[in-house]
Design a protein around this motif. Structure first.
Motif, mmCIF file in Angstrom:
data_model
loop_
_atom_site.group_PDB
_atom_site.id
_atom_site.type_symbol
_atom_site.label_atom_id
_atom_site.label_comp_id
_atom_site.label_asym_id
_atom_site.label_seq_id
_atom_site.Cartn_x
_atom_site.Cartn_y
_atom_site.Cartn_z
ATOM 1 N N SER A 187 0.801 -1.224 0.000
ATOM 2 C CA SER A 187 0.000 0.000 0.000
ATOM 3 C C SER A 187 0.835 1.276 0.000
ATOM 4 C CB SER A 187 -0.903 0.023 1.240
ATOM 5 O OG SER A 187 -0.119 -0.024 2.413
ATOM 6 N N ARG A 229 -3.948 5.259 0.264
ATOM 7 C CA ARG A 229 -3.011 4.287 0.819
ATOM 8 C C ARG A 229 -3.670 3.479 1.935
ATOM 9 N NH1 ARG A 229 2.423 7.462 2.091
ATOM 10 N NH2 ARG A 229 1.040 9.233 2.303
ATOM 11 N N ALA A 275 -0.053 0.172 -4.726
ATOM 12 C CA ALA A 275 0.474 1.531 -4.785
ATOM 13 C C ALA A 275 1.963 1.450 -5.081
ATOM 14 C CB ALA A 275 0.228 2.249 -3.458
#
Length: 243
Positions: free
Chosen positions: A93, A126, A145
């Protein structure tokens, strides 16, 4: 930046306080909590810019704290001693984390990242990806991400056709015909995608098995991907690929 520290071990709070005061002068510690249940009540009132948050705590762990404070915007740097599953989730993330005992340089680098405008505006996305990763739902891991030279790109996993190593960087080829260079080595991206039907067929190539169109019989073998790209298979991987 106004900062809160949360850790059930007071010695860890004391050590982190010393490190921040010595090496991160831009941070102002406004409160410390050794009880996460108290922290979740105070965070909406104190409205910190940044929270250093321990993962392994009794009653409420770090993810519980973050979940209960999801309506309060702040950046987070997790601190963890050994939770490898958590570390993988953070990588997935792009959430910042520090392994205990906390290294001075790692702390400085993490703080710099939180103060970088390219990263500051992405904390909600996130968090969403972090919680989707922590979910046990098979459809949860839909996005990752990945850092680029100018920020963070949130990419749909199913849209990735293959990943190609370029030294310490990785070029990701997607279904829209675009390719993006990420500032992560292929090995790290492989770790992030290994549970999503991705396979390392060559030291330079990681492919999405759902995007394979054809296997071509050559010496080691080649694979034609859905975008027409021919990917070589190393001799050592040939039988595994066929299996």
């Amino acid at each position: 930046m106004r900062v809160i520290l949360i850790d059930d071990e007071t010695n860890c709070l004391d050590m982190l306080t010393i490190l921040i005061q010595r090496y991160c002068p831009t941070l102002q510690i406004i409160e410390q909590f050794d009880d996460p249940s108290v922290a979740v009540k105070k965070i909406p009132i104190l409205k910190p810019d940044l929270v250093f948050l321990d993962v392994d705590m009794p009653e409420l762990n770090g993810f519980d704290v973050l979940d209960r404070c999801k309506n309060t915007p702040f950046q987070v740097i997790f601190t963890t001693a050994h939770n490898q599953y958590a570390v993988k989730a953070f990588k997935y993330s792009a959430i910042d984390y520090l392994l205990k005992p906390i290294d001075r340089e790692d702390l400085i680098d993490a703080v710099k990242k939180t103060q970088d405008s390219k990263f500051m505006n992405h904390h909600t996305q996130r968090r969403d990806i972090l919680f989707s990763y922590m979910s046990h739902d098979k459809t949860a891991r839909e996005k990752i991400a990945l850092p680029t030279s100018d920020g963070i790109l949130f990419m749909s996993v199913k849209d990735i056709i293959f990943c190609e190593s370029e030294g310490n960087y990785t070029r990701v080829h997607s279904q829209n015909g675009h390719s993006t260079l990420f500032t992560k080595p292929l090995k790290e991206i492989e770790e992030m995608l290994m549970d999503n039907a991705f396979y390392r067929v060559h030291h330079s190539f990681l492919i999405n098995l759902k995007q394979v169109d054809k296997y071509i019989r050559t010496d080691g073998g080649d694979i034609q991907m859905s975008n027409g790209k021919i990917i070589p298979v190393s001799r050592q991987k040939k039988q595994e690929v066929l299996d």
